[in-house]
Design an enzyme around this catalytic site. Structure first.
Site, PDB file in Angstrom:
ATOM      1  N   GLU A   1       0.833  -1.111   0.107  1.00  0.00           N
ATOM      2  CA  GLU A   1      -0.105  -0.015  -0.038  1.00  0.00           C
ATOM      3  C   GLU A   1       0.917   1.296   0.023  1.00  0.00           C
ATOM      4  OE1 GLU A   1      -2.526  -0.677   3.364  1.00  0.00           O
ATOM      5  OE2 GLU A   1      -3.716  -2.446   2.385  1.00  0.00           O
TER       6      GLU A   1
ATOM      7  N   SER B   1      15.011  -2.410  -4.963  1.00  0.00           N
ATOM      8  CA  SER B   1      14.321  -3.477  -5.201  1.00  0.00           C
ATOM      9  C   SER B   1      12.771  -3.277  -5.157  1.00  0.00           C
ATOM     10  CB  SER B   1      14.715  -4.163  -3.648  1.00  0.00           C
ATOM     11  OG  SER B   1      14.055  -5.655  -3.603  1.00  0.00           O
TER      12      SER B   1
ATOM     13  N   HIS C   1     -16.637 -10.397   7.234  1.00  0.00           N
ATOM     14  CA  HIS C   1     -15.575  -9.835   7.416  1.00  0.00           C
ATOM     15  C   HIS C   1     -14.676 -10.437   8.141  1.00  0.00           C
ATOM     16  CE1 HIS C   1     -12.410  -6.656   8.878  1.00  0.00           C
ATOM     17  NE2 HIS C   1     -12.159  -6.884   7.562  1.00  0.00           N
TER      18      HIS C   1
ATOM     19  N   GLU D   1     -11.011 -10.587   9.545  1.00  0.00           N
ATOM     20  CA  GLU D   1      -9.690  -9.916   9.699  1.00  0.00           C
ATOM     21  C   GLU D   1      -8.939 -10.912  10.403  1.00  0.00           C
ATOM     22  OE1 GLU D   1      -7.932  -6.807   8.822  1.00  0.00           O
ATOM     23  OE2 GLU D   1      -6.719  -8.257   9.703  1.00  0.00           O
TER      24      GLU D   1
ATOM     25  N   HIS E   1      -8.216  -8.713   1.281  1.00  0.00           N
ATOM     26  CA  HIS E   1      -7.024  -7.306   1.763  1.00  0.00           C
ATOM     27  C   HIS E   1      -5.839  -7.900   2.402  1.00  0.00           C
ATOM     28  CE1 HIS E   1     -10.026  -4.071   0.996  1.00  0.00           C
ATOM     29  NE2 HIS E   1     -10.620  -4.900   0.600  1.00  0.00           N
ATOM     30  N   GLU E   2      -4.878  -7.047   2.024  1.00  0.00           N
ATOM     31  CA  GLU E   2      -3.380  -7.219   2.380  1.00  0.00           C
ATOM     32  C   GLU E   2      -2.966  -8.505   1.719  1.00  0.00           C
ATOM     33  OE1 GLU E   2      -5.657  -6.391   5.222  1.00  0.00           O
ATOM     34  OE2 GLU E   2      -5.522  -4.290   4.657  1.00  0.00           O
TER      35      GLU E   2
ATOM     36  N   GLU F   1      -7.023  -6.574  -2.633  1.00  0.00           N
ATOM     37  CA  GLU F   1      -6.520  -5.132  -2.505  1.00  0.00           C
ATOM     38  C   GLU F   1      -5.254  -5.108  -2.873  1.00  0.00           C
ATOM     39  OE1 GLU F   1      -6.708  -1.796   1.185  1.00  0.00           O
ATOM     40  OE2 GLU F   1      -6.106  -3.745   1.457  1.00  0.00           O
TER      41      GLU F   1
ATOM     42  N   GLU G   1      -9.277   3.788   1.507  1.00  0.00           N
ATOM     43  CA  GLU G   1      -8.885   4.197   3.125  1.00  0.00           C
ATOM     44  C   GLU G   1      -7.750   4.871   3.361  1.00  0.00           C
ATOM     45  OE1 GLU G   1      -7.980   0.072   4.514  1.00  0.00           O
ATOM     46  OE2 GLU G   1      -6.137   0.150   3.438  1.00  0.00           O
TER      47      GLU G   1
END
Ligand code: NOJ
Ligand code: CA
Length: 687
Positions: free
Chosen positions: A186, A199, A391, A393, A461-462, A480, A486
């Site tokens: 991100e 890199s 969700h 997480e 996500h991630e 994502e 966000e």
């Protein structure tokens, strides 16, 4: 169209025909082998150079990649990189067209020529491997295959020695991969010549300096292997080398033969507009293993989400808890009234209290907070034709998630929940492995397979970056893996700059769909206490019209209307979000310049409507867009959501005009975009 043919050449020294044709002889020098794309423009040459196996890439006779070495360094065994010899080759060709269950285009043509090169060490232990090259009109790819053999049974790869030596000091758009914190990809993009890269992550998009062509390095079909980064070498060198994400002990991959690596892909295009939609990686993944894909459906969704990011709700329990029964009913009703397919609910499950990023072993994926009526809400959603999106997480707690997964997914299935948004907000996973290590790649595949068994679609996500998994598992919807909306809620640097999405389109989005979550209308939101916000406070640095255009530009089969329902109610621009499609018959990139602007037209799948999205960076721009993609002889109405003439992302982001115009295939529209602005157009058949 389907045509396959294969020609086999024997092992050098055994098949005279091959020896003569390919110049392989027992006497010494080995003649190069080549494979060309069906249009003859992209040519890969494979040869031995000083005992090293190298490949070379030309397009139209011009060098794209200079001799670039191939091979492996192992832990506990000598490298497989020198003293090699080509022993044979095989060729085959494919020309077939396959249909996607959903996507940026309905049908994909896989047309390529393949060359498989057999290689052996000249001295003991005479380990063997193959490198398989495929040449397509839109790029080339190769992978290593390690056959089963006593001298190479189990292995530990310390490094993959694959090189990409650019013939030109091409300009690259990149995000780094060597920072202590990688922020799960991100990051904002930078632009520099390849010779100064340190890199970097892939997809890495490059433009050669005389503007002759565009090159994108990435990978496809990443299974049971670490993600690839690219490491620069000495300053002034145009060489990048594969750098695999490490396991905690520093070793990169563990395995047993037979084994094959992911494909290393080199997409090529003359014009930047031809880079998207990118199907090279999809063609390199196996066809779907799911027989029934009828349950897999793209959708638009709303969610209990932005409220937490702007601080007016919390994931945790307490007075601002977002995922309450009442609030969720409200979102479900809003979704159903406005034709949305899904409602995402974050913070419904226990584990969010305290520092949730440290709660990787605490999260429950079945236990709701007491103020969240899990089964009652599932019934409420079902009755209104809306899907709840659960969700999950994990905060990187892989073991905690895997232990609960079967039970949780069975529960979701019983409740009619058919989609999960998962999350992995950590840089290093337990045990000290990289977020992108073989361990993580294995985990993601396990979750995806389990989800498929329970009839569940995934939004990760991630994530580890997209390498075309959706072809094999069409329940892998979106992910994502880039700086999304966000950051405009809370980022210390004030949010994404206006150019950000014009770069994402030609970099991150070439790997696959992104859950960017567009659609913030309340761009100038006051502080929660009602006061105007500080000039440097984070905010959405676009106009409202650009927020609409992002639904067309940034492809995702799950597309969120990210703002709070109260910011949509009664807003005339909301009609575009209600109307815009999420599944496409065809896609045309009409204009583009990386970091400056993009104009995309997409035709809705299973409907005749077209949608056009145009976005710009901080410069205002005008585009003349001929609508020649429309069917000739048909009359259409264009519903145009444009920046007002005085709109500006900084001073006047909300000013827009909505108008209608009758158009045909011979109409040319003039699109005027404000600084930091955009335009969104729905083109429907005139009734
Ligand atoms: C980061 C995700 O990108 C975001 O969408 C989510 O709300 C938070 N993690 C919490 O899981
Ligand atoms: Ca994120």
């Amino acid at each position: 169209m389907k045509r396959r043919w294969m020609r086999r050449w024997g092992v050098c020294g055994l098949a005279l025909a091959w020896s003569l044709a390919a110049g392989c002889s027992r006497l010494g020098a080995q003649a190069p082998l080549t494979v060309a794309s069906p249009d003859g423009r992209n040519v890969v040459t494979v040869e031995m150079l000083d005992g090293h196996l190298v490949y070379i890439l030309h397009r139209d006779g011009r060098s794209v990649l200079l001799p670039s070495r191939l091979g492996f360094a192992f832990r506990g065994a000598p490298s497989l990189a020198e003293g090699l010899r080509i022993t044979g080759s095989e060729r085959s060709s494919v020309d077939e067209t396959w249909e996607q269950p959903w996507g940026e285009v309905a049908r994909v043509r896989d047309h390529h020529n393949e060359l498989s090169v057999a290689v052996v060490e000249m001295s003991e232990p005479r380990r063997r491997f193959h490198v398989v090259f495929r040449a397509f009109d839109d790029g080339v790819a190769f992978r290593y295959e390690l056959p089963e053999q006593p001298a190479l049974a189990s292995f530990e790869i310390q490094d993959e020695l694959t090189e990409f030596v650019f013939a030109d000091n091409a300009k690259a758009w990149w995000i780094p991969s060597d920072r202590p914190r990688l922020d799960r990809s991100e990051m904002l993009y930078s632009e520099s010549p390849v010779s100064v890269l340190d890199s970097v992550q892939t997809p890495l998009t490059l433009e050669d300096r005389d503007g002759g062509h565009f090159i994108v390095i990435h990978e496809a079909h990443l299974v049971d292997y670490p993600r690839m980064f690219l490491a620069g070498q000495a300053l002034e060198s145009t060489k990048l080398v594969a750098a695999l994400a490490p396991l905690a002990e520093g070793v990169k991959a563990r395995g047993r033969t037979p084994f094959q690596t992911p494909w290393r892909t080199i997409q090529l295009a003359d014009r930047v507009e031809d880079l998207a939609p990118s199907v090279l990686g999809l063609n390199l993944n196996p066809p779907s293993v799911l027989e029934d894909v009828g349950w897999i459906k793209p959708m638009k969704y709303v969610g209990i989400w932005w409220g937490m990011h702007i601080g007016v709700m919390t994931w945790a329990s307490g007075p601002l808890h977002g995922a309450t029964t009442q609030n969720t009913r409200h979102y479900i009703d809003f979704a159903s009234q406005n034709g949305f397919g899904g409602v995402l609910v974050e913070g419904w499950n226990t584990g969010w209290d305290g520092d949730w990023i440290a709660n990787g072993s605490v999260f429950s994926f079945t236990q709701p907070y007491p103020d969240y009526d899990l089964s009652g809400l599932a019934v409420h959603a079902r009755e209104r034709g809306v899907d709840l999106i659960a969700h999950n997480e994990t905060a990187g707690g892989l073991a905690n998630y895997e232990e609960q997964m079967e039970e949780a997914f069975a529960l979701y299935r019983s409740l009619g929940i058919r989609a999960i948004k998962s999350g992995y907000v950590v840089d290093t996973i337990p045990g000290g492995h990289s977020h992108y290590s073989q361990e993580m790649v294995r985990h993601h595949r396990k979750v995806l397979e389990t989800a498929a068994r329970y009839g569940i679609m995934m939004d990760v996500h991630e994530p580890v970056h997209d390498t075309g998994e959706r072809r094999t598992y069409p329940n892998m919807m979106t992910r994502e893996g880039a700086r999304g909306q966000e950051y405009n809620a809370w980022s210390g640097d004030g949010g994404n700059p206006p150019e950000h999405e014009t770069i994402l389109f030609f970099t991150r989005l070439l790997s696959g769909p992104m859950d960017f979550t567009p659609g913030i209308f309340d761009i100038l939101r006051p502080d929660p206490d009602g006061r105007p916000r500080a000039a440097d406070a984070p905010r959405v640095r676009t106009t409202v019209a650009k927020q609409l255009a992002l639904y067309v530009v940034l492809y995702s089969p799950f597309q969120m209307a990210a703002d709070l329902p109260e910011n949509y109610r009664g807003h005339p621009a909301f009609q575009f979000i209600r109307d815009v499609a999420v599944d496409w018959e065809q896609t045309r990139v009409l204009r583009g310049r990386i970091g400056d602007y993009v104009v995309v037209a997409r035709q809705e799948r299973g409907g005749g409507d077209w949608f056009v999205g145009a976005i710009t960076d901080e410069e205002g721009r005008a585009f003349e867009i001929p609508l020649s993609f429309l069917s000739s002889g048909e009359a259409y109405v264009a519903e145009i959501y444009a920046d007002a003439s005085d709109a500006h992302w900084l001073h006047n982001p909300l000013a827009m005009t909505i108008s209608q115009e009758r158009v045909t295939a011979s109409t040319t529209l003039t699109l005027r975009l404000a600084p930091g602005g955009g335009q969104a157009i729905r083109i429907r058949k005139a009734s």
